[in-house]
Scaffold this motif. Structure first.
Motif, PDB file in Angstrom:
ATOM      1  N   ALA A 120       0.816  -1.212   0.000  1.00 10.31           N
ATOM      2  CA  ALA A 120       0.000   0.000   0.000  1.00 10.31           C
ATOM      3  C   ALA A 120       0.850   1.261   0.000  1.00 10.31           C
ATOM      4  O   ALA A 120       0.445   2.292  -0.556  1.00 10.31           O
ATOM      5  CB  ALA A 120      -0.933  -0.007   1.207  1.00 10.31           C
ATOM      6  N   ASN A 121       2.034   1.194   0.605  1.00 15.94           N
ATOM      7  CA  ASN A 121       2.876   2.388   0.641  1.00 15.94           C
ATOM      8  C   ASN A 121       3.538   2.687  -0.707  1.00 15.94           C
ATOM      9  O   ASN A 121       4.193   3.721  -0.871  1.00 15.94           O
ATOM     10  CB  ASN A 121       3.956   2.251   1.724  1.00 15.94           C
ATOM     11  N   GLU A 122       3.383   1.756  -1.675  1.00 17.24           N
ATOM     12  CA  GLU A 122       3.904   1.980  -3.026  1.00 17.24           C
ATOM     13  C   GLU A 122       2.857   2.625  -3.931  1.00 17.24           C
ATOM     14  O   GLU A 122       3.094   2.808  -5.127  1.00 17.24           O
ATOM     15  CB  GLU A 122       4.360   0.651  -3.644  1.00 17.24           C
ATOM     16  N   ILE A 123       1.699   2.923  -3.374  1.00 17.10           N
ATOM     17  CA  ILE A 123       0.619   3.562  -4.130  1.00 17.10           C
ATOM     18  C   ILE A 123       0.436   4.975  -3.594  1.00 17.10           C
ATOM     19  O   ILE A 123       0.086   5.165  -2.435  1.00 17.10           O
ATOM     20  CB  ILE A 123      -0.700   2.772  -4.015  1.00 17.10           C
ATOM     21  N   ASN A 124       0.687   5.940  -4.439  1.00 15.06           N
ATOM     22  CA  ASN A 124       0.575   7.340  -4.050  1.00 15.06           C
ATOM     23  C   ASN A 124      -0.776   7.884  -4.505  1.00 15.06           C
ATOM     24  O   ASN A 124      -1.165   7.742  -5.665  1.00 15.06           O
ATOM     25  CB  ASN A 124       1.712   8.154  -4.682  1.00 15.06           C
ATOM     26  N   ALA A 125      -1.503   8.512  -3.589  1.00 15.61           N
ATOM     27  CA  ALA A 125      -2.839   9.047  -3.891  1.00 15.61           C
ATOM     28  C   ALA A 125      -2.812  10.566  -3.854  1.00 15.61           C
ATOM     29  O   ALA A 125      -2.180  11.174  -2.997  1.00 15.61           O
ATOM     30  CB  ALA A 125      -3.863   8.520  -2.891  1.00 15.61           C
ATOM     31  N   GLN A 126      -3.528  11.158  -4.806  1.00 16.17           N
ATOM     32  CA  GLN A 126      -3.653  12.611  -4.873  1.00 16.17           C
ATOM     33  C   GLN A 126      -5.092  12.953  -5.245  1.00 16.17           C
ATOM     34  O   GLN A 126      -5.599  12.507  -6.278  1.00 16.17           O
ATOM     35  CB  GLN A 126      -2.691  13.200  -5.912  1.00 16.17           C
ATOM     36  N   VAL A 127      -5.741  13.736  -4.420  1.00 13.14           N
ATOM     37  CA  VAL A 127      -7.134  14.121  -4.638  1.00 13.14           C
ATOM     38  C   VAL A 127      -7.179  15.576  -5.086  1.00 13.14           C
ATOM     39  O   VAL A 127      -6.573  16.447  -4.454  1.00 13.14           O
ATOM     40  CB  VAL A 127      -7.977  13.925  -3.356  1.00 13.14           C
ATOM     41  N   ILE A 128      -7.890  15.829  -6.201  1.00 11.98           N
ATOM     42  CA  ILE A 128      -8.005  17.168  -6.776  1.00 11.98           C
ATOM     43  C   ILE A 128      -9.463  17.564  -6.769  1.00 11.98           C
ATOM     44  O   ILE A 128     -10.323  16.845  -7.285  1.00 11.98           O
ATOM     45  CB  ILE A 128      -7.451  17.213  -8.210  1.00 11.98           C
ATOM     46  N   GLY A 129      -9.761  18.715  -6.191  1.00 10.81           N
ATOM     47  CA  GLY A 129     -11.136  19.195  -6.135  1.00 10.81           C
ATOM     48  C   GLY A 129     -11.540  19.894  -7.423  1.00 10.81           C
ATOM     49  O   GLY A 129     -10.705  20.462  -8.132  1.00 10.81           O
ATOM     50  N   PRO A 130     -12.821  19.895  -7.762  1.00 11.95           N
ATOM     51  CA  PRO A 130     -13.286  20.538  -8.990  1.00 11.95           C
ATOM     52  C   PRO A 130     -13.139  22.056  -8.969  1.00 11.95           C
ATOM     53  O   PRO A 130     -13.083  22.684 -10.022  1.00 11.95           O
ATOM     54  CB  PRO A 130     -14.764  20.129  -9.055  1.00 11.95           C
ATOM     55  N   SER A 131     -13.073  22.657  -7.801  1.00  9.22           N
ATOM     56  CA  SER A 131     -12.937  24.118  -7.731  1.00  9.22           C
ATOM     57  C   SER A 131     -11.602  24.572  -8.292  1.00  9.22           C
ATOM     58  O   SER A 131     -11.497  25.627  -8.930  1.00  9.22           O
ATOM     59  CB  SER A 131     -13.086  24.586  -6.288  1.00  9.22           C
ATOM     60  N   TRP A 132     -10.558  23.790  -8.074  1.00  8.21           N
ATOM     61  CA  TRP A 132      -9.243  24.121  -8.623  1.00  8.21           C
ATOM     62  C   TRP A 132      -9.268  24.097 -10.138  1.00  8.21           C
ATOM     63  O   TRP A 132      -8.732  24.981 -10.815  1.00  8.21           O
ATOM     64  CB  TRP A 132      -8.207  23.132  -8.089  1.00  8.21           C
ATOM     65  N   GLY A 133      -9.913  23.074 -10.706  1.00  7.14           N
ATOM     66  CA  GLY A 133     -10.015  22.978 -12.155  1.00  7.14           C
ATOM     67  C   GLY A 133     -10.833  24.107 -12.739  1.00  7.14           C
ATOM     68  O   GLY A 133     -10.524  24.627 -13.819  1.00  7.14           O
ATOM     69  N   GLU A 134     -11.886  24.527 -12.046  1.00  9.40           N
ATOM     70  CA  GLU A 134     -12.709  25.637 -12.530  1.00  9.40           C
ATOM     71  C   GLU A 134     -11.898  26.922 -12.561  1.00  9.40           C
ATOM     72  O   GLU A 134     -12.004  27.732 -13.491  1.00  9.40           O
ATOM     73  CB  GLU A 134     -13.924  25.799 -11.615  1.00  9.40           C
ATOM     74  N   GLU A 135     -11.060  27.130 -11.553  1.00  7.96           N
ATOM     75  CA  GLU A 135     -10.218  28.325 -11.522  1.00  7.96           C
ATOM     76  C   GLU A 135      -9.205  28.307 -12.651  1.00  7.96           C
ATOM     77  O   GLU A 135      -8.955  29.332 -13.305  1.00  7.96           O
ATOM     78  CB  GLU A 135      -9.495  28.393 -10.175  1.00  7.96           C
ATOM     79  N   ILE A 136      -8.609  27.133 -12.919  1.00 11.34           N
ATOM     80  CA  ILE A 136      -7.651  27.012 -14.009  1.00 11.34           C
ATOM     81  C   ILE A 136      -8.331  27.278 -15.349  1.00 11.34           C
ATOM     82  O   ILE A 136      -7.770  27.943 -16.234  1.00 11.34           O
ATOM     83  CB  ILE A 136      -7.004  25.613 -14.007  1.00 11.34           C
ATOM     84  N   SER A 137      -9.555  26.785 -15.520  1.00 13.24           N
ATOM     85  CA  SER A 137     -10.288  26.994 -16.770  1.00 13.24           C
ATOM     86  C   SER A 137     -10.541  28.478 -17.006  1.00 13.24           C
ATOM     87  O   SER A 137     -10.383  28.980 -18.130  1.00 13.24           O
ATOM     88  CB  SER A 137     -11.616  26.226 -16.732  1.00 13.24           C
ATOM     89  N   LYS A 138     -10.942  29.190 -15.969  1.00  9.98           N
ATOM     90  CA  LYS A 138     -11.206  30.623 -16.113  1.00  9.98           C
ATOM     91  C   LYS A 138      -9.931  31.375 -16.475  1.00  9.98           C
ATOM     92  O   LYS A 138      -9.941  32.275 -17.327  1.00  9.98           O
ATOM     93  CB  LYS A 138     -11.797  31.170 -14.817  1.00  9.98           C
ATOM     94  N   LYS A 139      -8.827  31.018 -15.827  1.00 13.21           N
ATOM     95  CA  LYS A 139      -7.569  31.706 -16.120  1.00 13.21           C
ATOM     96  C   LYS A 139      -7.093  31.397 -17.543  1.00 13.21           C
ATOM     97  O   LYS A 139      -6.553  32.282 -18.225  1.00 13.21           O
ATOM     98  CB  LYS A 139      -6.502  31.295 -15.105  1.00 13.21           C
ATOM     99  N   ALA A 140      -7.282  30.160 -17.982  1.00 12.04           N
ATOM    100  CA  ALA A 140      -6.885  29.806 -19.344  1.00 12.04           C
ATOM    101  C   ALA A 140      -7.714  30.574 -20.364  1.00 12.04           C
ATOM    102  O   ALA A 140      -7.186  31.081 -21.362  1.00 12.04           O
ATOM    103  CB  ALA A 140      -7.045  28.297 -19.564  1.00 12.04           C
ATOM    104  N   LEU A 141      -9.022  30.676 -20.130  1.00 14.49           N
ATOM    105  CA  LEU A 141      -9.891  31.423 -21.029  1.00 14.49           C
ATOM    106  C   LEU A 141      -9.543  32.907 -21.024  1.00 14.49           C
ATOM    107  O   LEU A 141      -9.509  33.561 -22.084  1.00 14.49           O
ATOM    108  CB  LEU A 141     -11.355  31.216 -20.630  1.00 14.49           C
ATOM    109  N   LEU A 142      -9.254  33.450 -19.856  1.00 10.64           N
ATOM    110  CA  LEU A 142      -8.865  34.853 -19.761  1.00 10.64           C
ATOM    111  C   LEU A 142      -7.556  35.107 -20.509  1.00 10.64           C
ATOM    112  O   LEU A 142      -7.419  36.112 -21.229  1.00 10.64           O
ATOM    113  CB  LEU A 142      -8.720  35.252 -18.297  1.00 10.64           C
ATOM    114  N   GLY A 143      -6.598  34.196 -20.349  1.00  9.35           N
ATOM    115  CA  GLY A 143      -5.337  34.335 -21.070  1.00  9.35           C
ATOM    116  C   GLY A 143      -5.524  34.291 -22.574  1.00  9.35           C
ATOM    117  O   GLY A 143      -4.873  35.031 -23.321  1.00  9.35           O
ATOM    118  N   LEU A 144      -6.436  33.427 -23.030  1.00 14.87           N
ATOM    119  CA  LEU A 144      -6.706  33.319 -24.460  1.00 14.87           C
ATOM    120  C   LEU A 144      -7.324  34.612 -24.997  1.00 14.87           C
ATOM    121  O   LEU A 144      -6.936  35.097 -26.070  1.00 14.87           O
ATOM    122  CB  LEU A 144      -7.638  32.138 -24.721  1.00 14.87           C
ATOM    123  N   VAL A 145      -8.263  35.179 -24.258  1.00 15.38           N
ATOM    124  CA  VAL A 145      -8.915  36.423 -24.681  1.00 15.38           C
ATOM    125  C   VAL A 145      -7.904  37.568 -24.737  1.00 15.38           C
ATOM    126  O   VAL A 145      -7.865  38.350 -25.703  1.00 15.38           O
ATOM    127  CB  VAL A 145     -10.085  36.768 -23.744  1.00 15.38           C
TER     128      VAL A 145
END
Length: 372
Positions: A120-145
């Motif tokens: 079990a210690n050879e399995i690394n877990a990482q949990v990502i919340g949807p709010s982080w992805g939403e913020e990245i999406s907005k910044k990417a769209l803003l950068g594109l504009v």
């Protein structure tokens, strides 16, 4: 290769020419079909990665572990095939699970450890919340504009607003095609994909500006002559940069193709697919749009101006008069006019495009100066 170089020289000198601008309706139709297909794929929806939708990533490190083994284990735990399994460049296997799967990380690690015989210690877990992805999406769209606005302002100042519109249409054209192909293929949209999108927009803009600069040089003083229209001068500039655009695109596509087909396809490094596919499709679309979309559209916008419409009438009248004179000379049995006379006329009226300069001959001591 020598034949291709010779073709490039002949294109630059105007000895050979492909009528890209005159066939703009054909290119517009092809682009419309491609964009329509891409739009259908986009309507089907993009497959967003967990960076944008949220979820869990489990990295398993075990010598000899294959992607198929990890996929089977994840499917048996989740009782479906929603897990995305990819190999990494570090010899590990990465399992991505969307936030829709309501399974605790401890439970998944425990079951995965049993199925794959991995501690079990050879399995690394990482949990990502949807709010982080939403913020990245907005910044990417803003950068594109912001990128689009700055590009438009720069081209309008450095060249003119018609060039800015043509370049902006070409950029949107490339972006729609790339995103549509991404949706049709079903690859995940990750932050690497966004980087790829911005990269191809910069490349497409660079190629378009190079062509526009040549067109601008060819069109200097074009209203002071009556032999070529603006579209013909623009097409000449496009042909002069054609081989350069092809060479640049091929050189750029080779390493990207190696990442996509060899690294991601044959070697199974799936993490390379997100950025390599965006680059591969975008580079090809950018080269096509700079040749077949941006320049023909700019020529069409320019031809609509009063001065260019007047120039087109002058050119048509000149050619009609030349044709009539040629018929009369042929009927009278007279030889054809010396083409050097036309060249002298061009020189006096303002030459458009590339021209070979005659070798200057300096006066010698034995040559009289003409002064008394």
């Amino acid at each position: 290769m020598s034949r291709f170089s010779n073709l490039g020289h002949r294109l630059y000198q105007g000895e050979v020419s492909f009528d890209f601008v005159g066939r703009r309706k054909l290119w517009y139709s092809i682009s419309a079909i491609i964009v329509l297909v891409a739009g259908i794929g986009l309507a089907m929806g993009l497959k967003l990665g967990i960076e944008f939708e949220g979820g869990s990533v489990y990295t398993v490190t075990k010598p000899g572990l294959t992607v198929s083994q990890a996929q089977s284990a994840a499917d048996s735990i989740l009782h479906d095939t929603k897990a995305l399994v990819q190999s990494t460049d570090k010899g590990s296997v990465k399992i991505q699970i969307s936030a829709e799967e309501q399974i605790p990380a401890e439970t998944f690690i425990s079951e995965l450890s049993k199925d794959l015989a991995v501690p079990a210690n050879e399995i690394n877990a990482q949990v990502i919340g949807p709010s982080w992805g939403e913020e990245i999406s907005k910044k990417a769209l803003l950068g594109l504009v912001i990128f689009m606005v700055l590009v438009t302002v720069y081209l309008a100042i450095a060249f003119e607003w018609r060039m800015a519109i043509a370049a902006l249409v070409a950029l949107i054209h490339d972006l729609l095609i790339t995103i549509g192909v991404y949706a049709l293929v079903g690859f995940e949209v990750t932050p690497g994909t966004v980087i790829g999108f911005l990269t191809i927009l910069g490349y497409s803009l660079y190629d378009t500006v190079v062509v526009f600069d040549t067109v601008k040089e060819n069109a200097k003083g074009i209203t002071r002559q009556n032999k070529v229209t603006f579209s013909e001068a623009a097409n000449a500039g496009l042909n002069q940069t054609l081989v350069r655009s092809i060479n640049t695109t091929v050189v750029a596509l080779l390493p990207v193709a190696a990442l996509l087909f060899i690294g991601g396809g044959i070697l199974g490094a799936g993490t390379l697919n997100d950025i390599s596919l965006a680059l591969f499709i975008g580079l090809a679309a950018g080269a096509y749009s700079s040749i077949c979309v941006a320049t023909p559209l700019y020529a069409q916008l320019k031809e609509a101006t009063p001065e260019m419409r007047a120039l087109a009438k002058k050119v048509a009248a000149r050619r009609a008069a030349d044709a009539k004179a040629a018929e009369e000379r042929a009927a009278a049995g007279l030889p054809e006019e010396d083409p050097q006379a036309d060249a002298d006329d061009d020189e006096s009226a303002g030459m458009v495009g590339q021209r070979n300069q005659p070798v200057s001959k300096s006066r010698t001591r034995g040559r009289p100066s003409g002064k008394h």
